[in-house]
Design an enzyme around this catalytic site. Structure first.
Site, PDB file in Angstrom:
ATOM      1  CG  HIS A  71      58.784  36.395  23.490  1.00  0.00           C
ATOM      2  ND1 HIS A  71      58.533  34.998  23.153  1.00  0.00           N
ATOM      3  CD2 HIS A  71      59.462  37.093  22.426  1.00  0.00           C
ATOM      4  CE1 HIS A  71      59.301  34.949  21.902  1.00  0.00           C
ATOM      5  NE2 HIS A  71      59.816  36.051  21.470  1.00  0.00           N
ATOM      6  CD  GLN A 130      57.738  57.602  41.654  1.00  0.00           C
ATOM      7  OE1 GLN A 130      57.958  56.460  42.239  1.00  0.00           O
ATOM      8  NE2 GLN A 130      58.485  58.459  41.827  1.00  0.00           N
TER       9      GLN A 130
END
Length: 487
Positions: free
Chosen positions: A323, A474
């Site tokens: 997953h 960022q």
């Protein structure tokens, strides 16, 4: 809360001629009791179609007792060949659909639908799809249903919806046979469901072109940081930190296809048969008691021309169906958990990497949520070739599924709250936990041995992982290397 199911599927509807079908009649001796499309006073379910009078298969909205419904290649049938508990039923032909244009209130835990073949027609297959975001996206719930014979048969779909939902019934089996649908029942613990307070035309598609007036005393909707001009609060959205690869929902963009499910958003590479990245949000509302479904299956939301990876693609390969968005991150309800078993959420993952290193990292994330944090997660992979239980492989399924060389995850962790993107720019307690592991069965079970920075993952993968944040934010966050020790 996590954004609830998917960009609406861009489906191709073949409107086939019905020259081989017997003549149809739609009239009734009793004139219908029509509602106006603006009628705010909707009745609770069931929807019996008795107030409708739509007599053609043209696409149109039809006011019914419960609210406004959209009919696509469908009508209200009232002929002797229509099988209904009253005088009327919805009749679908070809790949017809009927859909609520309104939300039912939160708390629906059981949906019951009656269906029969029209007249003496052969069997039809149909599916129930639900939207949890005002009609923006839909996800199939339950298995496809095949209906045959003239007797109405009742089909039950169970599971708790903690948010308002709307449904769509999709006929999927082709042109020659028609389908009657009647007595749609939505039930809550308190009894029959009713339309939510937004009214029968209060959903996304109904209002997407209308200017929205803020409610009195409502807090102002914040602008996204960095002056992007996005006039919405992205709090808790699965893609709130940005689209790492600039993926689009154009089927021609097969190597960078944007696939939006309520539970997570995917940048999918059909040529590799795996996602490049998966993005989701996690908080306490996503964690509940729903059991693990283990229903690995192809993703029906993929464009038809894309190769459908199946569980058999991984059979006897020595790699786990790993997953991206974990099953245990989506236990609030059965549908959410089942969505994590779509094959578009999987990568071939070395068993020890999946069951030890990655399992420990996932548990660590959920433990932070239980301590009052919320997490924005982006996970992905890059490179080609990994070592599983049966040795080194570059691809599976005759080259259709790439085995990645590296598997990574970025977790942006902050105290549970609102205005998340603004807080990411100002809250000194925000953590950025980045992990990049080899896809190797000899991997160290301690994920802390693979801590790195977002900058380094971006350099290796070519992605822009925090693109929704202002550049200075960022730059600061992407350099951080977390200790992995905070509790």
């Amino acid at each position: 809360m996590h954004a609830s199911a998917y960009l609406s599927l861009t489906a191709v509807f073949a409107l086939l001629a019905c020259s081989q079908q017997p003549a149809e009649t739609i009239s009734s001796s009793r004139p219908p009791q029509r509602l106006t499309a603006q009628a705010p006073a909707a009745s609770p379910f069931p929807e019996t179609f008795e107030t409708g009078s739509k007599g053609s298969y043209d696409d149109a909205d039809e006011p019914l007792a419960t609210g406004l419904w959209h009919f696509q290649d469908a009508l209200i049938g009232s002929s002797p060949q229509d099988h209904a508990h009253g005088e009327r039923a919805a009749r679908l032909r070809n790949l017809g659909r009927i859909a609520m244009r309104f939300d039912a209130k939160a708390g629906v835990r059981r949906i019951t639908i009656s269906a029969a073949a029209y007249g003496t027609d052969g069997p039809s297959t149909w599916e129930l799809w639900l939207s949890r975001d005002g009609g923006r996206t839909f996800a199939r719930t339950g298995a496809p249903v095949t209906t045959s014979g003239p007797g109405l048969k009742t089909h039950v779909f169970a599971g708790l919806a903690n948010e308002p939902i709307r449904l769509e019934i999709r006929k999927t089996s082709g042109p020659k046979n028609r389908l009657d649908i009647d007595d749609i029942v939505l039930e809550t613990a308190a009894g029959p469901a009713a339309a939510a307070a937004t009214g029968v035309t209060g959903g996304y598609f109904e209002n997407r072109n209308n200017p929205q007036t803020p409610a009195a005393n409502a807090p102002a909707t914040p602008q996204a940081p960095g002056g992007t001009g996005v006039a919405q609060d992205p709090n808790d959205a699965n893609l709130a930190l940005g689209n790492p690869s600039g993926a689009t929902s154009d089927p021609a963009n097969a190597t960078n296809y944007l696939l939006v499910h309520p539970e997570f958003t995917i940048g999918y590479n059909a040529n590799r048969g795996i996602p490049t990245w998966v993005s989701w949000h996690l908080d306490r509302a996503d964690l509940g008691e729903a059991p693990r479904q283990n229903n690995f299956r192809p993703d029906p939301a993929l464009p038809r021309q894309f190769y459908q990876v199946t569980p058999a693609s991984y059979a006897r390969s020595g790699f786990d169906k790993g997953h991206n968005c974990p099953s245990a991150d989506r236990t609030a309800d059965l549908d959410a958990n089942a969505a994590t078993f779509l094959m578009t959420n999987m990568v071939p993952q070395a068993p020890h990497n999946n069951q030890q290193t990655w399992a420990h990292l996932e548990e660590y994330g959920r433990s932070q949520v239980q301590r009052g944090q919320e997490i924005y997660v982006i996970m992905g992979s890059y490179g080609r070739g990994g070592t599983g239980a049966n040795g080194f492989f570059q691809t599976l399924d005759q080259g259709r599924v790439t085995v990645p060389a590296r598997i990574w995850k970025v977790m942006v962790i902050l105290p549970d709250g609102t205005n998340d993107l603004q807080r990411l720019a100002t809250d000194p307690t925000v953590r950025v936990l980045a992990v990049d592991t080899p896809n190797d069965n000899g991997v160290n079970p301690d994920w802390r041995q693979y801590l790195t920075s977002v900058d380094k993952i971006e350099a290796a993968s070519g992605l822009d992982l925090l693109s929704a944040l202002p550049r200075p934010v960022q730059a600061r966050l992407q350099k951080l290397v977390d200790s992995g020790r905070a509790e």
